[in-house]
Design a protein around this motif. Structure first.
Motif, PDB file in Angstrom:
ATOM      1  N   ARG A  80       0.849  -1.181   0.000  1.00  0.00           N
ATOM      2  CA  ARG A  80       0.000   0.000   0.000  1.00  0.00           C
ATOM      3  C   ARG A  80       0.894   1.243   0.000  1.00  0.00           C
ATOM      4  O   ARG A  80       1.672   1.469   0.913  1.00  0.00           O
ATOM      5  CB  ARG A  80      -0.903   0.015   1.236  1.00  0.00           C
ATOM      6  CG  ARG A  80      -1.857  -1.157   1.318  1.00  0.00           C
ATOM      7  CD  ARG A  80      -2.938  -1.012   0.240  1.00  0.00           C
ATOM      8  NE  ARG A  80      -3.906  -2.113   0.304  1.00  0.00           N
ATOM      9  CZ  ARG A  80      -3.827  -3.196  -0.462  1.00  0.00           C
ATOM     10  NH1 ARG A  80      -2.818  -3.327  -1.311  1.00  0.00           N
ATOM     11  NH2 ARG A  80      -4.741  -4.141  -0.365  1.00  0.00           N
ATOM     12  N   THR A  81       0.765   2.053  -1.106  1.00  0.00           N
ATOM     13  CA  THR A  81       1.556   3.266  -1.258  1.00  0.00           C
ATOM     14  C   THR A  81       0.782   4.264  -2.118  1.00  0.00           C
ATOM     15  O   THR A  81      -0.212   3.908  -2.770  1.00  0.00           O
ATOM     16  CB  THR A  81       2.925   2.976  -1.910  1.00  0.00           C
ATOM     17  OG1 THR A  81       3.674   4.190  -2.018  1.00  0.00           O
ATOM     18  CG2 THR A  81       2.757   2.342  -3.271  1.00  0.00           C
ATOM     19  N   ALA A  82       1.227   5.519  -2.138  1.00  0.00           N
ATOM     20  CA  ALA A  82       0.554   6.562  -2.918  1.00  0.00           C
ATOM     21  C   ALA A  82       0.910   6.505  -4.376  1.00  0.00           C
ATOM     22  O   ALA A  82       0.345   7.262  -5.204  1.00  0.00           O
ATOM     23  CB  ALA A  82       0.908   7.943  -2.352  1.00  0.00           C
ATOM     24  N   VAL A  83       1.812   5.660  -4.779  1.00  0.00           N
ATOM     25  CA  VAL A  83       2.243   5.544  -6.180  1.00  0.00           C
ATOM     26  C   VAL A  83       1.433   4.431  -6.847  1.00  0.00           C
ATOM     27  O   VAL A  83       1.249   3.348  -6.284  1.00  0.00           O
ATOM     28  CB  VAL A  83       3.747   5.243  -6.262  1.00  0.00           C
ATOM     29  CG1 VAL A  83       4.178   5.083  -7.710  1.00  0.00           C
ATOM     30  CG2 VAL A  83       4.538   6.342  -5.590  1.00  0.00           C
ATOM     31  N   SER A  84       0.971   4.717  -8.067  1.00  0.00           N
ATOM     32  CA  SER A  84       0.225   3.715  -8.833  1.00  0.00           C
ATOM     33  C   SER A  84       1.211   2.768  -9.492  1.00  0.00           C
ATOM     34  O   SER A  84       2.213   3.209 -10.081  1.00  0.00           O
ATOM     35  CB  SER A  84      -0.650   4.399  -9.880  1.00  0.00           C
ATOM     36  OG  SER A  84      -1.300   3.438 -10.669  1.00  0.00           O
ATOM     37  N   MET A  85       0.948   1.433  -9.402  1.00  0.00           N
ATOM     38  CA  MET A  85       1.856   0.418  -9.938  1.00  0.00           C
ATOM     39  C   MET A  85       1.209  -0.329 -11.096  1.00  0.00           C
ATOM     40  O   MET A  85       0.031  -0.695 -11.051  1.00  0.00           O
ATOM     41  CB  MET A  85       2.242  -0.583  -8.844  1.00  0.00           C
ATOM     42  CG  MET A  85       3.064   0.032  -7.716  1.00  0.00           C
ATOM     43  SD  MET A  85       3.605  -1.203  -6.505  1.00  0.00           S
ATOM     44  CE  MET A  85       2.029  -1.776  -5.869  1.00  0.00           C
ATOM     45  N   GLY A  86       1.990  -0.540 -12.152  1.00  0.00           N
ATOM     46  CA  GLY A  86       1.572  -1.348 -13.286  1.00  0.00           C
ATOM     47  C   GLY A  86       2.710  -2.291 -13.667  1.00  0.00           C
ATOM     48  O   GLY A  86       3.810  -2.241 -13.103  1.00  0.00           O
ATOM     49  N   TYR A  87       2.487  -3.157 -14.662  1.00  0.00           N
ATOM     50  CA  TYR A  87       3.491  -4.171 -15.005  1.00  0.00           C
ATOM     51  C   TYR A  87       3.647  -4.280 -16.508  1.00  0.00           C
ATOM     52  O   TYR A  87       2.665  -4.133 -17.267  1.00  0.00           O
ATOM     53  CB  TYR A  87       3.089  -5.536 -14.445  1.00  0.00           C
ATOM     54  CG  TYR A  87       3.132  -5.615 -12.928  1.00  0.00           C
ATOM     55  CD1 TYR A  87       4.319  -5.877 -12.280  1.00  0.00           C
ATOM     56  CD2 TYR A  87       1.990  -5.404 -12.177  1.00  0.00           C
ATOM     57  CE1 TYR A  87       4.364  -5.932 -10.887  1.00  0.00           C
ATOM     58  CE2 TYR A  87       2.016  -5.457 -10.801  1.00  0.00           C
ATOM     59  CZ  TYR A  87       3.220  -5.730 -10.157  1.00  0.00           C
ATOM     60  OH  TYR A  87       3.262  -5.766  -8.799  1.00  0.00           O
ATOM     61  N   ASP A  88       4.876  -4.558 -16.935  1.00  0.00           N
ATOM     62  CA  ASP A  88       5.188  -4.854 -18.329  1.00  0.00           C
ATOM     63  C   ASP A  88       4.907  -6.345 -18.534  1.00  0.00           C
ATOM     64  O   ASP A  88       5.566  -7.199 -17.927  1.00  0.00           O
ATOM     65  CB  ASP A  88       6.652  -4.512 -18.621  1.00  0.00           C
ATOM     66  CG  ASP A  88       7.009  -4.697 -20.093  1.00  0.00           C
ATOM     67  OD1 ASP A  88       6.305  -5.456 -20.791  1.00  0.00           O
ATOM     68  OD2 ASP A  88       8.009  -4.111 -20.531  1.00  0.00           O
ATOM     69  N   ALA A  89       3.946  -6.642 -19.398  1.00  0.00           N
ATOM     70  CA  ALA A  89       3.502  -8.035 -19.567  1.00  0.00           C
ATOM     71  C   ALA A  89       4.638  -8.945 -20.026  1.00  0.00           C
ATOM     72  O   ALA A  89       4.731 -10.111 -19.630  1.00  0.00           O
ATOM     73  CB  ALA A  89       2.343  -8.102 -20.551  1.00  0.00           C
ATOM     74  N   ARG A  90       5.535  -8.400 -20.890  1.00  0.00           N
ATOM     75  CA  ARG A  90       6.621  -9.229 -21.405  1.00  0.00           C
ATOM     76  C   ARG A  90       7.566  -9.660 -20.278  1.00  0.00           C
ATOM     77  O   ARG A  90       7.989 -10.821 -20.213  1.00  0.00           O
ATOM     78  CB  ARG A  90       7.382  -8.465 -22.484  1.00  0.00           C
ATOM     79  CG  ARG A  90       6.570  -8.212 -23.768  1.00  0.00           C
ATOM     80  CD  ARG A  90       7.320  -7.302 -24.703  1.00  0.00           C
ATOM     81  NE  ARG A  90       7.556  -5.991 -24.087  1.00  0.00           N
ATOM     82  CZ  ARG A  90       8.286  -5.006 -24.645  1.00  0.00           C
ATOM     83  NH1 ARG A  90       8.851  -5.214 -25.814  1.00  0.00           N
ATOM     84  NH2 ARG A  90       8.439  -3.837 -24.014  1.00  0.00           N
ATOM     85  N   LEU A  91       7.891  -8.744 -19.419  1.00  0.00           N
ATOM     86  CA  LEU A  91       8.784  -9.099 -18.309  1.00  0.00           C
ATOM     87  C   LEU A  91       8.086  -9.988 -17.282  1.00  0.00           C
ATOM     88  O   LEU A  91       8.738 -10.810 -16.616  1.00  0.00           O
ATOM     89  CB  LEU A  91       9.302  -7.833 -17.641  1.00  0.00           C
ATOM     90  CG  LEU A  91      10.273  -6.990 -18.497  1.00  0.00           C
ATOM     91  CD1 LEU A  91      10.689  -5.726 -17.746  1.00  0.00           C
ATOM     92  CD2 LEU A  91      11.509  -7.805 -18.882  1.00  0.00           C
ATOM     93  N   VAL A  92       6.771  -9.819 -17.145  1.00  0.00           N
ATOM     94  CA  VAL A  92       6.026 -10.714 -16.250  1.00  0.00           C
ATOM     95  C   VAL A  92       6.124 -12.153 -16.751  1.00  0.00           C
ATOM     96  O   VAL A  92       6.378 -13.097 -15.989  1.00  0.00           O
ATOM     97  CB  VAL A  92       4.567 -10.275 -16.131  1.00  0.00           C
ATOM     98  CG1 VAL A  92       3.743 -11.338 -15.400  1.00  0.00           C
ATOM     99  CG2 VAL A  92       4.464  -8.936 -15.396  1.00  0.00           C
TER     100      VAL A  92
END
Length: 514
Positions: A80-92
């Motif tokens: 839980r943080t104030a920064v929004s997190m997303g992911y690069d599908a290729r690296l996932v």
């Protein structure tokens, strides 16, 4: 293993700085832990079971890699943080592939864990799988500052979580190490039990004694018996205790290994006790550990070999003595026969008959193991060539010792030869009666040889070889009495022989059978 992987993830997350305060959702954090434990535990259990093939290992590796990846991303979702997190599908996807490949390689290496090298390879490979997957997944993370995102104050601070994780990890690793040591101890004790070896531990201060189940069985104790050192001592034979105590005290003083054998109190079993002294930091004896073996079979075998050697020496000495006696007897027979033989043919016939009689007596003794021979058998052999209507034997199957049998065998042969030449057996109308009995006091054997219906026999003018042999054998050799009577009805010979030195058992007469 699952807790270690999960701890690596959250300790590594202490180095992650998204640019704002960080907390972790407790529920998702616990879920990530359960995923790590379930994935690694299930994979190792499935791949290590009996009969697992390569396909099973590959499937377990894939499941383990997926579980590790899920553990990571669920753990990231707990952040839980104030920064929004997303992911690069290729690296996932790449992180998932790394986790699966490295997990499978680790499982394949684990299957060859007999060598330390392969165990090291498995550990390094699995460590690389966790680290490679984690940082590849972190590289796939895309952060987007969002001031309007409200920071959820619920959750645990990172450093508190880190301390808890580290403490829990150390606790689990300590428990795992203790379990491993216990397994090793259990394996060693199982191996000792399988080999018929007992295990014991003695606390030298409290004198408390721990003995394994097999050890208690060797000492004749019950499995649930709890004993001390002092309670154990009565199980040792009384005459062995001084020797045992002396050896025990010597080991405590010198620190050398203890190795002793002694007989137990039941006097039927022997044990071999071995042990070693363990000292404390100040060099003082603290306790002793060792093993105990039942060596009764070894002592019985040694006693049997010793007895066999003794019997063999006795038999060799007895054989030498009997061969000398036999040769001396044959020499005497030859000399006496030759002295009174009128022609060579007469010598041959008489000498041959006496040798055959001696041989048959030897045969009778051989059938009795050179311990006993049957008196009835000696009479039956000598009188066998004659008609059964001409002789009658009256007496029990009396056992004779070797000395008595050899002497009486020659006497019976001379009496039968004399009866065939001059007495009752020389004519069809003659009759011979032989009766013998053990006297009431069981000290003497009385034999009565009486002839009837034969030619009138008068006392000889001089003693022949038969008469000399009879008196020498009965009176000189056996210490008995011999009486020859020439009565009107026929020749009578009465013999009385002492039984004191005969090799017979108390029940020999009733058990002796031919």
């Amino acid at each position: 293993m699952g807790l270690s992987i999960w701890s690596m993830h959250f300790v590594a997350m202490l180095g992650f700085d998204p640019g704002s305060a960080v907390r972790y959702d407790p529920f998702l954090t616990v879920v990530s832990l359960l995923l790590a434990i379930g994935a690694t535990g299930g994979a190792f259990f499935f791949a290590a079971r009996d009969g697992a093939r390569l396909a099973h290992v590959l499937l377990a590796g894939a499941a383990m890699g997926v579980g590790i990846c899920l553990m990571h991303y669920v753990g990231m979702a707990a952040l839980r943080t104030a920064v929004s997190m997303g992911y690069d599908a290729r690296l996932v996807v790449l992180s998932l592939a790394i986790a699966i490949a490295a997990s499978t390689a680790a499982l394949l290496a684990t299957r060859r864990e007999q060598a330390f090298f392969w165990r090291l390879i498995a550990a390094l490979t699995l460590g690389a799988a966790i680290v490679g997957m984690h940082y590849t997944a972190m590289a796939a993370l895309e952060l987007t500052p969002a001031a309007e995102v409200r920071m959820d104050t619920f959750g645990g601070p990172p450093y508190m979580l880190a301390v808890s994780v580290a403490g829990g990890t150390l606790l689990i690793l300590l428990l795992a190490l203790m379990a491993s040591l216990y397994d090793q101890r259990d394996n060693v004790l199982s191996a000792l039990e399988a080999g018929g070896v007992g295990y014991w531990e003695l606390d030298l201060r409290s004198k408390s004694l721990h003995v394994s189940a097999r050890g208690k069985e060797i000492f004749g104790l019950k499995r649930d018996d709890e004993i001390t050192h002092d309670q154990f001592l009565p199980s040792v034979a009384t005459e062995e205790r001084a020797k045992r105590d002396q050896g025990f005290e010597s080991v405590l003083l010198t620190g050398s290994d203890y190795d002793d054998e002694y007989r137990l109190a039941d006097e039927a079993r022997w044990v071999n006790v071995r042990g070693r002294v363990l000292k404390d930091g100040r060099g003082r004896p603290r306790r002793m550990i060792g093993v105990v073996l039942d060596v009764t079979d070894r002592h019985e075998a040694f006693a049997a070999v010793t007895e066999s050697e003794r019997r063999q020496r006795l038999m060799v000495n007895e054989l030498n003595h009997r061969v000398k006696n036999t040769l001396a007897t044959i020499q005497s027979i030859a000399a006496q026969t030759a002295r009174r033989a009128a022609t060579p043919e007469d010598f041959r016939r008489s000498f041959e008959g006496r040798l055959v009689a001696l041989s048959e007596t030897h045969n009778a003794l051989t059938r009795g193991g050179w311990e006993v021979a049957c008196l009835r058998e000696l009479f039956q052999h000598e009188l066998g060539p004659y008609s059964e209507e001409q002789f009658r034997l009256e007496g029990p199957a009396t056992p004779l010792g070797p000395r008595q049998a050899l002497a009486l065998g020659m006497v019976i042969h001379e009496l039968a030869t004399n009866a065939a030449k001059y007495g009752a057996l020389s004519t069809p109308a003659g009759c011979l009666r032989v009766a013998w009995a053990v006297q009431a006091d069981a000290a003497t054997l009385a034999i009565e040889w009486s002839e009837h219906g034969g030619p009138v026999v008068e006392p000889p003018s001089r003693k022949g070889f038969g008469s000399r042999l009879l008196h020498l054998s009965i009176e000189k050799e056996l210490g008995g009495q011999a009486e020859l009577r020439y009565e009107p009805d026929g020749f009578v010979c009465s013999l009385v022989i002492p039984l004191a030195d005969m090799k017979t058992q108390a029940s020999g007469a009733k058990d002796f059978a031919f």
